[in-house]
Design a protein around this motif. Structure first.
Motif: not given
Length: 143
Positions: A1-9, A75-81, A99-109
């Motif tokens: 299962m992939r992490a919801n990245v909104h909080g960690p992002l 879910e699981g990835s993000a792009l920060l401009v 920055s292209h980012l991918r997160f683990d299930a714990r919400g860490k990059v």
């Protein structure tokens, strides 16, 4: 299962905007132990090598600071401009990138890849090299 990245992002974006030599001690709150990082000048894996990249930035540039201007996440990835401002020598610089980012299930990059145009954003602003870059751009541009 992939992490919801909104909080960690959101936490990561705030950390970038407040980044300082002291806050580098909190890198492990945002990055996994085996995280991979790549930008136009570095490619490293692990918390300590990533910390050294940021520490080098503070050691060699005057007042470096990031401002996040946009973000896109799924879910699981993000792009920060972002905009990166710093001083070097007698000049002030502005570099725009993402920055292209991918997160683990714990919400860490676990994956961090920076994209920015070194030619347009940096080399073209260096006095002698900038003239060469502008000449090349004129020669290679479609008319």
């Amino acid at each position: 299962m992939r992490a919801n990245v909104h909080g960690p992002l959101s936490a990561l974006a705030a950390w970038y905007e407040e980044l300082s030599p002291e806050s580098l001690a909190r890198l492990g709150e945002h990055y996994a132990a085996n995280a991979w990082f790549k930008d136009p000048f570095n490619e490293v894996r692990g918390l300590e090598p990533i910390r050294r990249v940021f520490a080098h930035m503070f050691a060699t540039l005057r007042a470096p600071r990031f401002r996040v201007t946009d973000r896109v996440a799924d879910e699981g990835s993000a792009l920060l401009v972002w905009e990166f401002r710093f001083g070097a020598g007698r000049r002030e610089y502005l570099v725009r990138g993402a920055s292209h980012l991918r997160f683990d299930a714990r919400g860490k990059v676990v994956y961090h890849r920076d994209y920015w145009d070194t030619g347009e954003e940096l080399y073209a602003k260096v006095p002698l090299l900038g003239g060469l870059m502008r000449w090349l751009r004129r020669r290679l541009a479609a008319r």
